[in-house]
Write a protein that holds these residues in place. Structure first.
Motif, PDB file in Angstrom:
ATOM      1  N   PRO A   1      -5.087  36.380  19.942  1.00 51.06           N
ATOM      2  CA  PRO A   1      -4.529  35.071  20.208  1.00 51.06           C
ATOM      3  C   PRO A   1      -5.147  34.346  21.493  1.00 51.06           C
ATOM      4  CG  PRO A   1      -3.321  37.053  21.095  1.00 51.06           C
ATOM      5  CD  PRO A   1      -4.322  37.582  20.285  1.00 51.06           C
ATOM      6  N   PHE A   2      -4.860  32.995  21.416  1.00 48.89           N
ATOM      7  CA  PHE A   2      -5.666  32.277  22.548  1.00 48.89           C
ATOM      8  C   PHE A   2      -4.426  31.102  22.889  1.00 48.89           C
ATOM      9  CE2 PHE A   2      -7.072  30.239  18.685  1.00 48.89           C
ATOM     10  CZ  PHE A   2      -6.747  28.808  18.308  1.00 48.89           C
ATOM     11  N   ASN A   3      -4.669  30.812  23.989  1.00 51.05           N
ATOM     12  CA  ASN A   3      -4.100  29.675  24.700  1.00 51.05           C
ATOM     13  C   ASN A   3      -4.716  28.903  26.102  1.00 51.05           C
ATOM     14  OD1 ASN A   3      -2.016  27.886  25.440  1.00 51.05           O
ATOM     15  ND2 ASN A   3      -0.660  29.190  26.109  1.00 51.05           N
ATOM     16  N   LYS A   4      -5.469  27.977  25.609  1.00 51.85           N
ATOM     17  CA  LYS A   4      -6.497  27.505  26.477  1.00 51.85           C
ATOM     18  C   LYS A   4      -6.011  25.977  27.182  1.00 51.85           C
ATOM     19  CE  LYS A   4      -9.020  30.844  25.629  1.00 51.85           C
ATOM     20  NZ  LYS A   4      -9.230  31.969  26.600  1.00 51.85           N
TER      21      LYS A   4
ATOM     22  N   GLY B   1      -3.236  29.601  19.510  1.00 54.74           N
ATOM     23  CA  GLY B   1      -3.411  30.056  17.986  1.00 54.74           C
ATOM     24  C   GLY B   1      -3.718  31.263  17.980  1.00 54.74           C
ATOM     25  N   ASN B   2      -4.018  32.020  16.918  1.00 56.52           N
ATOM     26  CA  ASN B   2      -4.547  33.414  16.616  1.00 56.52           C
ATOM     27  C   ASN B   2      -5.337  33.321  15.691  1.00 56.52           C
ATOM     28  OD1 ASN B   2      -4.152  36.079  17.081  1.00 56.52           O
ATOM     29  ND2 ASN B   2      -2.819  36.389  15.476  1.00 56.52           N
ATOM     30  N   VAL B   3      -6.526  34.112  15.867  1.00 55.22           N
ATOM     31  CA  VAL B   3      -7.670  34.452  15.103  1.00 55.22           C
ATOM     32  C   VAL B   3      -7.451  35.678  14.702  1.00 55.22           C
ATOM     33  CG1 VAL B   3     -10.106  34.619  14.722  1.00 55.22           C
ATOM     34  CG2 VAL B   3      -9.279  32.735  16.321  1.00 55.22           C
ATOM     35  N   ASP B   4      -7.158  35.974  13.220  1.00 55.48           N
ATOM     36  CA  ASP B   4      -6.881  37.303  12.627  1.00 55.48           C
ATOM     37  C   ASP B   4      -7.632  37.437  11.355  1.00 55.48           C
ATOM     38  OD1 ASP B   4      -5.587  39.467  11.611  1.00 55.48           O
ATOM     39  OD2 ASP B   4      -3.458  38.794  12.237  1.00 55.48           O
ATOM     40  N   THR B   5      -8.191  38.661  11.302  1.00 57.29           N
ATOM     41  CA  THR B   5      -8.845  38.936   9.969  1.00 57.29           C
ATOM     42  C   THR B   5      -8.058  39.006   8.729  1.00 57.29           C
ATOM     43  OG1 THR B   5      -8.550  41.205  10.420  1.00 57.29           O
ATOM     44  CG2 THR B   5     -10.795  40.180  11.135  1.00 57.29           C
ATOM     45  N   LYS B   6      -6.345  39.297   9.028  1.00 56.68           N
ATOM     46  CA  LYS B   6      -5.650  39.228   7.904  1.00 56.68           C
ATOM     47  C   LYS B   6      -4.895  37.748   7.692  1.00 56.68           C
ATOM     48  CE  LYS B   6      -4.702  43.981   9.438  1.00 56.68           C
ATOM     49  NZ  LYS B   6      -3.829  44.772   9.828  1.00 56.68           N
ATOM     50  N   ALA B   7      -5.410  36.880   8.124  1.00 53.45           N
ATOM     51  CA  ALA B   7      -5.078  35.535   7.929  1.00 53.45           C
ATOM     52  C   ALA B   7      -4.950  35.203   6.450  1.00 53.45           C
ATOM     53  CB  ALA B   7      -5.569  34.284   8.770  1.00 53.45           C
TER      54      ALA B   7
END
Length: 150
Positions: free
Chosen positions: A94-97, A117-123
């Motif tokens: 997850p990220f919040n910038k 957002g969220n960077v996820d290999t299971k997206a």
């Protein structure tokens, strides 16, 4: 003396009322859950709702994984411009910038916008729309036409 001070205060009020004013279409852009190495580019629309030219002097990200791009060209009253923000989607999780936007708006010389957002290999995979598959079909029709002319 009281009249002089009242006059200066009144003039200052009019000066602020007729100035450049920064307005954003949104202050947070939510990427949702996305796959690693997917497109991390998003755009924020900036509008000048004042009556004098608005100038963005700097746009600064809170870390090196976020890269903002902007123009220092004046934004005329009633007109809009874009701030392009890129996030490094190779970083999982997850990220919040925070992104700071500096301008000549006298009331909001420093504004803050966010990406999250969220960077996820299971997206989930992005579904292909018919509009994106249509152009691929066009060359096939063209090749039939070429074959028919020989």
């Amino acid at each position: 003396m009281k009249k002089l001070i009242a006059g200066i205060a009144l003039f200052g009020t009019f000066a602020l009322a007729s100035a450049q004013t920064i307005t954003f279409d949104k202050t947070t852009f939510d990427y949702g859950t996305i796959k690693p190495s997917s497109d991390g580019t998003r755009f924020f629309n900036v509008t000048n709702t004042g009556d004098k030219p608005l100038v963005l002097s700097n746009v600064k990200a809170s870390c090196g994984c976020t890269t903002p791009q902007f123009s220092t060209d004046p934004i005329m009253p009633g007109k809009s411009a874009q701030i392009k923000v890129g996030y490094n989607t190779a970083i999982n999780g997850p990220f919040n910038k925070m992104i700071e936007v500096f301008s000549n708006d006298p009331a909001n010389s420093r504004s803050v916008i966010y990406i999250k957002g969220n960077v996820d290999t299971k997206a989930a995979e992005v579904a292909t729309t018919p509009a994106t598959t249509e152009p691929a079909a066009a060359p096939a029709k063209k090749s039939k036409k070429v074959a028919a002319t020989k």
